[in-house]
Design a protein around this motif. Structure first.
Motif, PDB file in Angstrom:
ATOM      1  N   THR A 173      -5.643  -1.755  -7.316  1.00 14.72           N
ATOM      2  CA  THR A 173      -5.288  -0.983  -6.118  1.00 14.72           C
ATOM      3  C   THR A 173      -5.418  -1.847  -4.881  1.00 14.72           C
ATOM      4  O   THR A 173      -6.288  -2.726  -4.812  1.00 14.72           O
ATOM      5  CB  THR A 173      -6.178   0.272  -5.975  1.00 14.72           C
ATOM      6  OG1 THR A 173      -5.849   0.931  -4.738  1.00 14.72           O
ATOM      7  CG2 THR A 173      -7.656  -0.067  -5.971  1.00 14.72           C
ATOM      8  N   ARG A 192       1.851   6.829  -6.805  1.00 14.78           N
ATOM      9  CA  ARG A 192       0.958   7.950  -7.121  1.00 14.78           C
ATOM     10  C   ARG A 192       1.707   9.284  -7.042  1.00 14.78           C
ATOM     11  O   ARG A 192       1.555  10.148  -7.904  1.00 14.78           O
ATOM     12  CB  ARG A 192      -0.231   7.975  -6.143  1.00 14.78           C
ATOM     13  CG  ARG A 192      -1.272   6.910  -6.397  1.00 14.78           C
ATOM     14  CD  ARG A 192      -2.310   6.918  -5.277  1.00 14.78           C
ATOM     15  NE  ARG A 192      -3.360   5.950  -5.514  1.00 14.78           N
ATOM     16  CZ  ARG A 192      -4.585   6.235  -5.947  1.00 14.78           C
ATOM     17  NH1 ARG A 192      -4.929   7.485  -6.190  1.00 14.78           N
ATOM     18  NH2 ARG A 192      -5.487   5.288  -6.136  1.00 14.78           N
ATOM     19  N   TRP A 249       5.883  -2.185  -7.603  1.00 13.70           N
ATOM     20  CA  TRP A 249       5.422  -3.468  -7.057  1.00 13.70           C
ATOM     21  C   TRP A 249       6.272  -4.650  -7.514  1.00 13.70           C
ATOM     22  O   TRP A 249       5.857  -5.803  -7.418  1.00 13.70           O
ATOM     23  CB  TRP A 249       3.977  -3.712  -7.491  1.00 13.70           C
ATOM     24  CG  TRP A 249       2.948  -2.906  -6.757  1.00 13.70           C
ATOM     25  CD1 TRP A 249       3.111  -2.124  -5.659  1.00 13.70           C
ATOM     26  CD2 TRP A 249       1.549  -2.813  -7.093  1.00 13.70           C
ATOM     27  NE1 TRP A 249       1.924  -1.557  -5.281  1.00 13.70           N
ATOM     28  CE2 TRP A 249       0.947  -1.963  -6.141  1.00 13.70           C
ATOM     29  CE3 TRP A 249       0.761  -3.371  -8.101  1.00 13.70           C
ATOM     30  CZ2 TRP A 249      -0.424  -1.661  -6.168  1.00 13.70           C
ATOM     31  CZ3 TRP A 249      -0.587  -3.076  -8.137  1.00 13.70           C
ATOM     32  CH2 TRP A 249      -1.181  -2.229  -7.178  1.00 13.70           C
ATOM     33  N   LEU A 308       3.347   1.632 -11.340  1.00 10.97           N
ATOM     34  CA  LEU A 308       3.011   0.633 -10.325  1.00 10.97           C
ATOM     35  C   LEU A 308       3.782  -0.667 -10.540  1.00 10.97           C
ATOM     36  O   LEU A 308       4.248  -1.291  -9.578  1.00 10.97           O
ATOM     37  CB  LEU A 308       1.510   0.337 -10.334  1.00 10.97           C
ATOM     38  CG  LEU A 308       0.593   1.288  -9.570  1.00 10.97           C
ATOM     39  CD1 LEU A 308      -0.829   0.759  -9.599  1.00 10.97           C
ATOM     40  CD2 LEU A 308       1.050   1.487  -8.127  1.00 10.97           C
ATOM     41  N   GLN A 325       0.839  -1.208   0.000  1.00 13.39           N
ATOM     42  CA  GLN A 325       0.000   0.000   0.000  1.00 13.39           C
ATOM     43  C   GLN A 325       0.868   1.250   0.000  1.00 13.39           C
ATOM     44  O   GLN A 325       0.575   2.228  -0.701  1.00 13.39           O
ATOM     45  CB  GLN A 325      -0.919  -0.003   1.216  1.00 13.39           C
ATOM     46  CG  GLN A 325      -1.992  -1.071   1.200  1.00 13.39           C
ATOM     47  CD  GLN A 325      -2.832  -1.058   2.459  1.00 13.39           C
ATOM     48  OE1 GLN A 325      -2.303  -1.093   3.583  1.00 13.39           O
ATOM     49  NE2 GLN A 325      -4.145  -1.001   2.297  1.00 13.39           N
ATOM     50  N   GLU A 355       2.257   1.676  -3.402  1.00 14.31           N
ATOM     51  CA  GLU A 355       1.231   2.179  -4.313  1.00 14.31           C
ATOM     52  C   GLU A 355       1.061   3.686  -4.163  1.00 14.31           C
ATOM     53  O   GLU A 355       1.006   4.420  -5.161  1.00 14.31           O
ATOM     54  CB  GLU A 355      -0.106   1.482  -4.041  1.00 14.31           C
ATOM     55  CG  GLU A 355      -1.239   1.994  -4.919  1.00 14.31           C
ATOM     56  CD  GLU A 355      -2.570   1.286  -4.662  1.00 14.31           C
ATOM     57  OE1 GLU A 355      -3.625   1.912  -4.914  1.00 14.31           O
ATOM     58  OE2 GLU A 355      -2.564   0.131  -4.202  1.00 14.31           O
TER      59      GLU A 355
END
Length: 329
Positions: A310, A236, A291, A287, A229, A232
């Protein structure tokens, strides 16, 4: 005696005989400090770890140094390092308690140290090839402003009713002894994740990224995040920093012994939004990179390009608690 700012980008002198922060002539080219502080490198055994530079060449963390006056280091930088080291020792609560300007100064000094090394290397390569060193005016503008702000470490600079940065701090369920660092020098964006926290700073946006992400921040700020999270949300910020299309301008006003920095309106004369259009596919590529450790591929992430994958919010736009995420850390 009036306070004098140092402006290295006016003369483009990035030799090892001038202090990076003040411009004063050094006694020796060996008068240097580490870009990544010794306390951080020793805690996470970073000294000999590889560090990739923009030209794809590899250095090690301990190779990265910048010229710095011994007096400046002793009087200003070592106390800052000690304060940050103690804050990091205290984990999330320690970092939350420290003045955000100190975190900005510390991260900014680190990022500027990397920039300094990149510029030195680019100048050497240009000269070796018989070319003139070229760098875009917009990049010079950004780097010059960052250096200006960094002089709040050693000079009485006053930021007049604004912060030059957006800062995001989260409690994160990190694996023990993990060290995750990322930067993007073209957008002056920084993130670090260790102990029980993650910190992201957009160093030159006058708070624009914090405002841009305010809706999701209302849902996730104050929550404990799973590492995926945090990555992520970092993705952004790194992506929106790329979309940010303004070059902040400042008025510099010497008043007595202090120098006031006043931010001019980011809107300026333009009717264009501050950020370019958000593209799902491009964000998905960001992402995929952030990730990487979890192995998600772009086609999975943007199966629905309008709504990329997400782990932050569920279908009802509510925060997903970290403990509900069943992934390896």
């Amino acid at each position: 005696m009036s306070v004098k700012l140092y402006q290295p980008f006016d003369t483009f002198n990035f030799s090892n005989n001038k202090c990076f922060l003040t411009g004063e002539t050094l006694q020796s080219s060996e008068e240097k400090i580490q870009v990544f502080p010794a306390w951080l490198m020793s805690r996470y055994d970073l000294q000999d770890q590889p560090f990739k530079l923009l030209d794809e060449s590899m250095a090690t963390y301990k190779d990265l140094k910048i010229p710095c006056s011994a007096t400046v280091n002793e009087r200003y930088l070592e106390p800052l390092e000690q304060e940050i080291a103690e804050a990091f020792d205290g984990g999330f609560e320690g970092v939350q308690a420290i003045d955000q300007l100190k975190l900005f100064q510390w991260a900014g000094k680190l990022l500027y140290g990397i920039i300094f090394n990149e510029i030195q290397m680019a100048i050497r390569q240009s000269h070796a090839q018989g070319d003139e060193f070229n760098i875009s005016q917009s990049i010079i503008h950004k780097f010059s402003n960052l250096h200006l702000m960094l002089q709040s470490i050693n000079l009485p600079l006053v930021f007049e009713e604004f912060k030059p940065f957006s800062l995001f701090l989260f409690k994160v369920n990190n694996p023990e002894n993990e060290f995750a660092y990322r930067d993007e020098i073209n957008t002056l964006t920084f993130s670090i994740r260790l102990k029980d926290f993650g910190l992201i700073i957009s160093l030159q946006d006058n708070g624009a990224n914090r405002n841009y992400h305010r809706q999701i921040l209302e849902k996730i700020e104050g929550k404990t995040l799973h590492p995926i999270q945090f990555e992520e949300f970092s993705g952004r910020i790194f992506y929106s920093a790329y979309l940010f299309n303004r070059l902040p301008e400042y008025n510099i006003l010497p008043v007595g012994e202090e120098i006031y920095i006043e931010a001019m309106s980011l809107k300026g004369m333009s009717t264009k939004p501050l950020f370019d259009d958000w593209l799902g596919k491009t964000y998905g590529q960001v992402l995929e990179s952030f990730w990487k450790r979890w192995g998600f591929l772009l086609f999975e992430i943007i199966k629905n390009p309008e709504h990329p994958m997400t782990f932050l919010l569920d279908e009802d736009e509510n925060f997903i608690p970290a403990e509900n995420i069943e992934l390896g850390l």
